[in-house]
Motif scaffolding. Structure first.
Motif, short mmCIF file in Angstrom:
data_model
loop_
_atom_site.label_atom_id
_atom_site.label_comp_id
_atom_site.label_asym_id
_atom_site.label_seq_id
_atom_site.Cartn_x
_atom_site.Cartn_y
_atom_site.Cartn_z
N TYR A 26 0.85 -1.19 0.00
CA TYR A 26 0.00 0.00 0.00
C TYR A 26 0.88 1.24 0.00
N ASP A 56 -6.89 3.27 1.13
CA ASP A 56 -7.71 4.04 2.07
C ASP A 56 -8.94 4.65 1.42
N ARG A 58 -9.26 6.76 -1.19
CA ARG A 58 -9.22 8.15 -1.63
C ARG A 58 -9.72 8.36 -3.06
N PHE A 79 -7.59 -4.09 7.16
CA PHE A 79 -7.29 -2.85 7.87
C PHE A 79 -7.58 -1.64 6.96
N LEU A 80 -7.15 -1.74 5.70
CA LEU A 80 -7.39 -0.64 4.77
C LEU A 80 -8.86 -0.48 4.43
N ARG A 82 -11.29 -0.99 6.52
CA ARG A 82 -11.83 -0.25 7.67
C ARG A 82 -11.46 1.23 7.58
N ARG A 83 -10.22 1.51 7.22
CA ARG A 83 -9.79 2.91 7.08
C ARG A 83 -10.59 3.60 5.97
N ALA A 84 -10.79 2.91 4.85
CA ALA A 84 -11.56 3.48 3.74
C ALA A 84 -12.99 3.78 4.17
N ASP A 86 -14.00 4.42 7.22
CA ASP A 86 -13.94 5.58 8.12
C ASP A 86 -13.82 6.86 7.30
N ASN A 87 -12.96 6.84 6.28
CA ASN A 87 -12.80 8.02 5.42
C ASN A 87 -14.11 8.33 4.68
#
Length: 171
Positions: A26, A56, A58, A79-80, A82-84, A86-87
């Motif tokens: 990543y 993530d 974007r 993990f990514l 989940r981050r995506a 959240d974003n």
């Protein structure tokens, strides 16, 4: 919008959980590159933008936020994902973007009108048969940094502050 969701949702539902490690590390694309990729692809509100290895999130988020497009991110790092997500909540475009935990080689991308990627050269080349098999005529593909090898030269390339992006169109 409803027609796009009806077209994309079944493809998303058929995705499966990957059983292997990601093929590429990543490394996020800078916002200037994200903007240039979406501009080079001429993204509009009628597009369905698939980001393969979406990290993530974007790119799908930017496509939805700036252009009103529908975005789908395919990512095999939980993990990514989940981050995506959240974003996505922070961006406020949850009605226009979905993230799928899945393998980009197995994912159904046939609903895409634009495909974005930032993968390694060998991965891009391995995706060529999938692109030609699954994508409709007129679908645009934009890659950050890496091309598709000599087998498929880009139609356009653009330097974005020292970083290259490339464009292909399915014919």
């Amino acid at each position: 919008l409803l027609a796009v969701v009806m077209l994309v949702e079944p493809a998303i539902a058929r995705q499966f959980t990957p059983n292997r490690q990601p093929d590429a590390p990543y490394v996020p694309s800078p916002e200037s590159v994200v903007d240039a990729m979406l501009q080079l692809a001429r993204v509009t509100a009628s597009d369905v933008v698939y980001d393969l290895g979406s990290g993530d999130g974007r790119i799908p988020i930017a496509a939805a936020k700036r252009y009103g497009a529908f975005g789908v991110g395919i990512e095999m790092n939980s993990f990514l994902i989940r981050r995506a997500n959240d974003n996505l909540k922070q961006a406020g475009v949850g009605d226009r973007v979905r993230f799928v935990y899945g393998d980009l080689f197995e994912a159904d991308i046939s609903a895409a009108t634009v495909v974005t990627l930032f993968l390694l050269p060998g991965l891009n080349e391995r995706l060529i048969p999938k692109f030609r098999r699954e994508l409709r005529q007129g679908t645009r593909i934009v890659s950050h940094h890496f091309g598709m090898g000599e087998a498929w030269p880009p139609e356009q390339s653009q330097d974005v502050n020292g970083l290259m992006i490339y464009l292909w169109t399915i014919r």
